[in-house]
Design a protein around this motif. Sequence first.
Motif, PDB file in Angstrom:
ATOM      1  N   LYS A  25     -25.825  22.942   5.319  1.00 44.95           N
ATOM      2  CA  LYS A  25     -24.728  22.002   5.096  1.00 44.95           C
ATOM      3  C   LYS A  25     -24.226  22.037   3.659  1.00 44.95           C
ATOM      4  N   ASP A  73     -26.890  15.308  13.388  1.00 45.96           N
ATOM      5  CA  ASP A  73     -26.029  16.490  13.302  1.00 45.96           C
ATOM      6  C   ASP A  73     -25.419  16.801  14.661  1.00 45.96           C
ATOM      7  N   GLU A  76     -22.568  14.743  15.471  1.00 46.68           N
ATOM      8  CA  GLU A  76     -21.508  14.910  14.471  1.00 46.68           C
ATOM      9  C   GLU A  76     -21.429  13.731  13.500  1.00 46.68           C
ATOM     10  N   ASP A  79     -22.538  15.014   8.865  1.00 46.52           N
ATOM     11  CA  ASP A  79     -21.580  15.434   7.835  1.00 46.52           C
ATOM     12  C   ASP A  79     -20.921  14.242   7.128  1.00 46.52           C
TER      13      ASP A  79
END
Length: 88
Positions: A25, A73, A76, A79
């Motif tokens: 990431k 993750d 979603e 992030d």
Amino acid sequence: MIKIEMYGTAACPYCVRARRLLDKKGADYTDIRIDKDPSREAEMIQRSGRFTVPQIFIGERHIGGYDDMAELDMDEALDPLLRGEDLA
């Protein structure tokens, strides 16, 4: 920039996976190695309430271990956390 801290050890396979995911990431994180500095283990337990590694914090939020982070993750949701969003 959001502060990310991970308590872990060198030999723990979940710690290795967590580091890989954070690296993938592009996250800038502090790797607190309790195998190198055992005095940090008590700090980890106090902050997380858990005795196992890894224990991951994004900002002041305790994310949990690798499985918890991987689930974020997959949903979603990781992030935005890494960008400092949704930390309420």
